[in-house]
Scaffold this active site. Structure first.
Site, PDB file in Angstrom:
ATOM      1  CG  ASN A 171       9.475  -3.741   2.604  1.00  0.00           C
ATOM      2  OD1 ASN A 171      10.802  -2.978   1.823  1.00  0.00           O
ATOM      3  ND2 ASN A 171       7.847  -3.489   2.470  1.00  0.00           N
ATOM      4  CG  ASP A 207       5.960   3.582  -1.710  1.00  0.00           C
ATOM      5  OD1 ASP A 207       6.266   2.214  -2.255  1.00  0.00           O
ATOM      6  OD2 ASP A 207       5.239   3.941  -1.440  1.00  0.00           O
TER       7      ASP A 207
HETATM    8  C1  IPE Z   1       8.806   1.547   3.030  1.00  0.00           C
HETATM    9  O1  IPE Z   1       7.860   1.174   1.450  1.00  0.00           O
HETATM   10  C2  IPE Z   1       9.440   0.749   2.541  1.00  0.00           C
HETATM   11  C3  IPE Z   1      10.548   0.726   1.512  1.00  0.00           C
HETATM   12  C4  IPE Z   1      10.426   2.112   0.512  1.00  0.00           C
HETATM   13  C5  IPE Z   1      11.172  -0.021   1.620  1.00  0.00           C
HETATM   14  P1  IPE Z   1       6.037   0.363   2.293  1.00  0.00           P
HETATM   15  O2  IPE Z   1       5.764   0.324   0.523  1.00  0.00           O
HETATM   16  O3  IPE Z   1       6.712  -0.837   2.471  1.00  0.00           O
HETATM   17  O4  IPE Z   1       5.425   1.401   2.504  1.00  0.00           O
HETATM   18  P2  IPE Z   1       4.233   1.373   2.877  1.00  0.00           P
HETATM   19  O5  IPE Z   1       3.623  -0.079   3.237  1.00  0.00           O
HETATM   20  O6  IPE Z   1       3.482   1.777   1.895  1.00  0.00           O
HETATM   21  O7  IPE Z   1       3.475   1.463   4.391  1.00  0.00           O
HETATM   22  C1  IPE Z   2       9.113   0.594  -3.343  1.00  0.00           C
HETATM   23  O1  IPE Z   2       8.203   0.101  -4.234  1.00  0.00           O
HETATM   24  C2  IPE Z   2       9.744  -1.011  -2.729  1.00  0.00           C
HETATM   25  C3  IPE Z   2      10.195  -1.358  -1.663  1.00  0.00           C
HETATM   26  C4  IPE Z   2       8.979  -1.286  -0.628  1.00  0.00           C
HETATM   27  C5  IPE Z   2      10.542  -2.690  -1.510  1.00  0.00           C
HETATM   28  P1  IPE Z   2       6.849  -0.881  -3.448  1.00  0.00           P
HETATM   29  O2  IPE Z   2       7.014  -2.152  -3.701  1.00  0.00           O
HETATM   30  O3  IPE Z   2       6.376  -0.452  -1.738  1.00  0.00           O
HETATM   31  O4  IPE Z   2       5.685  -0.392  -3.943  1.00  0.00           O
HETATM   32  P2  IPE Z   2       3.804   0.278  -4.181  1.00  0.00           P
HETATM   33  O5  IPE Z   2       3.775   0.749  -3.062  1.00  0.00           O
HETATM   34  O6  IPE Z   2       3.474  -0.958  -3.991  1.00  0.00           O
HETATM   35  O7  IPE Z   2       3.163   0.643  -5.459  1.00  0.00           O
HETATM   36 MG    MG Z   3       4.905   1.139  -1.216  1.00  0.00          MG
END
Ligand code: IPE
Ligand code: IPE
Ligand code: MG
Length: 246
Positions: A75, A27
């Site tokens: 997502n 993340d």
């Molecule tokens: C969790 O991260 C999913 C992945 C890393 C693929 P998110 O960024 O989607 O989670 P939330 O929305 O912060 O809980």
């Molecule tokens: C994790 O990074 C990747 C996925 C969830 C696909 P994020 O895209 O959630 O990045 P942040 O949390 O918004 O910084």
């Molecule tokens: Mg994230």
């Protein structure tokens, strides 16, 4: 291309218990990019190096299974452009890296729903990575893609019903054997990057007794050194599984 960096396992880790299964919530990609004034997608792209380096780190430690959360069932709520980017990116990553991972003896598997929302091209690359690497034994890289912990449990329950298992035969073993990868051990260690203290629907069944390590490092900055630090933290924990100290 073989591991581009020499393997240096910290002395402090040697002799301690190495987790058999490590799972990572990758993340913080979007924030990493935005902090530099770049589009969020640049952060996803930068995560490729983190994934490969961490995979090599896990391999050199002797970890048996590395599960990484690449795309959740939630997502899909993101803007279409970002979803499209992530589909293409993950598909391209498999194409670019499957041979390299194959050469290192890594078996690639997937956890998640292969439903109509996953583009055919992505599905094809998933199948090809799975079949190319299916017999490898060095380590399993399990990619959680279109994965949700609740969806996995729902799918397992649907299979119990489809298999006509009578109510008095439904126990943890019966349900567990219908999860996406019953052959994999539960994760010993779950790491989440980016300073968020939540699970976000990852491996809900499997992490019942996992040790959780949270780090502020954003995924694009994560390398094997951060994995080693998480394992050091794991080695300091005392696991009891509901019992008493030895
Ligand atoms: C969790 O991260 C999913 C992945 C890393 C693929 P998110 O960024 O989607 O989670 P939330 O929305 O912060 O809980
Ligand atoms: C994790 O990074 C990747 C996925 C969830 C696909 P994020 O895209 O959630 O990045 P942040 O949390 O918004 O910084
Ligand atoms: Mg994230």
């Amino acid at each position: 291309m073989p591991d581009p960096r020499p393997i240096e396992i910290p002395a402090s880790l040697v002799g301690g218990t190495i987790p058999k299964h490590v799972a990572i919530v990758m993340d913080g990609n979007g924030r990493w990019a935005q902090r530099q004034g770049l589009p969020r997608t640049v952060g996803h792209g930068a995560g490729e190096e983190s994934l490969l380096d961490t995979t090599y780190g896990a391999l050199s430690l002797g970890v048996r299974v590395l599960t990484v959360y690449a795309f959740s069932t939630e997502n899909w709520r993101r803007p279409v452009d970002e979803v499209r980017y992530l589909m293409n990116f993950n598909s391209g990553l498999l194409q670019r890296r499957q041979h390299e991972l194959h050469d290192q003896g890594v078996r690639i598997t997937f956890s998640g729903r292969r439903d109509w929302r996953v583009p055919k091209k992505v599905m094809k690359n998933m199948d090809s990575a799975e079949s190319l690497t299916g017999a490898n034994k060095a380590m399993t890289l399990n990619i959680a893609f279109n994965y949700g912990g609740r969806a996995e449990i729902v799918d397992a329950v649907a299979r119990l019903v489809a298999d006509k298992v009578p109510a008095n035969k439904i126990d943890e073993k019966a349900l567990r054997s219908r999860l996406y990868h019953p052959e994999l051990p539960d994760p010993d260690l779950v790491v989440r990057t980016s300073g968020e203290y939540r699970i976000s629907n990852f491996l809900l069944w499997e992490m019942a007794y996992s040790e959780l390590v949270f780090t502020d490092v954003l995924w694009p900055d994560f390398r094997r050194e951060q994995l080693f630090e998480a394992v050091e933290e794991f080695q300091r924990r005392e696991r009891r599984f509901g019992g008493l100290d030895k």
